[in-house]
Design a protein around this motif. Structure first.
Motif, PDB file in Angstrom:
ATOM      1  N   ARG A  19       0.838  -1.200   0.000  1.00 27.33           N
ATOM      2  CA  ARG A  19       0.000   0.000   0.000  1.00 27.33           C
ATOM      3  C   ARG A  19       0.875   1.253   0.000  1.00 27.33           C
ATOM      4  NH1 ARG A  19      -4.375  -0.810   4.698  1.00 27.33           N
ATOM      5  NH2 ARG A  19      -4.269   1.474   4.575  1.00 27.33           N
ATOM      6  N   VAL A  22       2.442   1.758  -3.537  1.00 32.23           N
ATOM      7  CA  VAL A  22       1.496   2.215  -4.558  1.00 32.23           C
ATOM      8  C   VAL A  22       0.933   3.592  -4.227  1.00 32.23           C
ATOM      9  CG1 VAL A  22      -0.728   1.748  -5.676  1.00 32.23           C
ATOM     10  CG2 VAL A  22       0.910  -0.115  -5.332  1.00 32.23           C
ATOM     11  N   PHE A  23       0.352   3.750  -3.036  1.00 32.61           N
ATOM     12  CA  PHE A  23      -0.353   4.988  -2.739  1.00 32.61           C
ATOM     13  C   PHE A  23       0.569   6.125  -2.321  1.00 32.61           C
ATOM     14  CE2 PHE A  23      -3.811   1.803  -1.847  1.00 32.61           C
ATOM     15  CZ  PHE A  23      -4.554   2.101  -2.978  1.00 32.61           C
ATOM     16  N   ARG A  80      -8.612   0.525  -0.177  1.00 35.91           N
ATOM     17  CA  ARG A  80      -7.151   0.435  -0.238  1.00 35.91           C
ATOM     18  C   ARG A  80      -6.681  -0.699  -1.159  1.00 35.91           C
ATOM     19  NH1 ARG A  80      -8.642   4.445   2.543  1.00 35.91           N
ATOM     20  NH2 ARG A  80      -7.278   5.360   4.120  1.00 35.91           N
ATOM     21  N   CYS A  82      -4.889  -2.277  -4.142  1.00 36.86           N
ATOM     22  CA  CYS A  82      -3.739  -1.878  -4.948  1.00 36.86           C
ATOM     23  C   CYS A  82      -2.965  -3.103  -5.422  1.00 36.86           C
ATOM     24  CB  CYS A  82      -2.829  -0.942  -4.172  1.00 36.86           C
ATOM     25  SG  CYS A  82      -2.167  -1.648  -2.648  1.00 36.86           S
ATOM     26  N   ARG A  88       0.611  -5.364 -12.593  1.00 35.65           N
ATOM     27  CA  ARG A  88      -0.618  -4.889 -13.244  1.00 35.65           C
ATOM     28  C   ARG A  88      -0.744  -5.497 -14.643  1.00 35.65           C
ATOM     29  NH1 ARG A  88       0.638   1.160 -11.272  1.00 35.65           N
ATOM     30  NH2 ARG A  88       0.517   0.645  -9.061  1.00 35.65           N
TER      31      ARG A  88
END
Length: 150
Positions: A19, A22-23, A80, A82, A88
């Motif tokens: 997390r 990514v965030f 949340r 991700c 991806r």
């Protein structure tokens, strides 16, 4: 790929690490907004590149995805969610969402809601989610609310 419901400190640490990548690092969400006061009320999930164990031996697979689920007013709220940049487009996100949806059913709810970043709306639409709101900003990022009946 392997999705596990977080049951120990290492798994939670792994979920927070992906997390954060990514965030916080990739999307510049402030750390204090990413980790919030709802963490303890949530069921956390972490997705690993491979199974973490063979027999009883921990092989230390790296985390590649994460998400959390909360029960809110008779539905499950997926948050949340991700997937690491290099995972991806591999089906990892679909796999993670399927596991979270299974948990929602196990909890006795048949509706999942989420707030999707607008660039991810086509992904969630393919999974059967429908937009239920106008666009809004969350952590400075455009989002829409979406819902799916399981």
């Amino acid at each position: 790929m392997n999705v596990v419901k977080v049951m120990n400190d290492q798994q939670l640490k792994d979920a927070y690490s992906i997390r954060t990548k990514v965030f916080v690092e990739e999307q510049n969400v402030p750390k204090e907004e990413e980790v919030d006061d709802l963490e303890d009320q949530s069921i956390h999930f972490v997705m690993y590149e491979n199974d973490r164990t063979i027999g009883s031996e921990d092989i230390g697979s790296k985390p590649i995805g994460a998400g959390r689920l909360r029960l809110v007013d008779g539905y499950a709220k997926a948050e949340r969610i991700c997937v690491a940049k290099d995972a991806r487009g591999t089906g990892a996100g679909r796999f993670l969402m399927n596991e979270m949806e299974k948990e929602a059913l196990n909890l006795g709810v048949s509706k999942v809601k989420l707030n999707a970043q607008t660039h991810a709306e086509p992904f969630y639409s393919k999974l059967g989610y429908e937009i239920t709101s106008d666009e809004f900003l969350d952590a400075g990022i455009p989002h829409v609310s979406m819902v799916k009946t399981l």
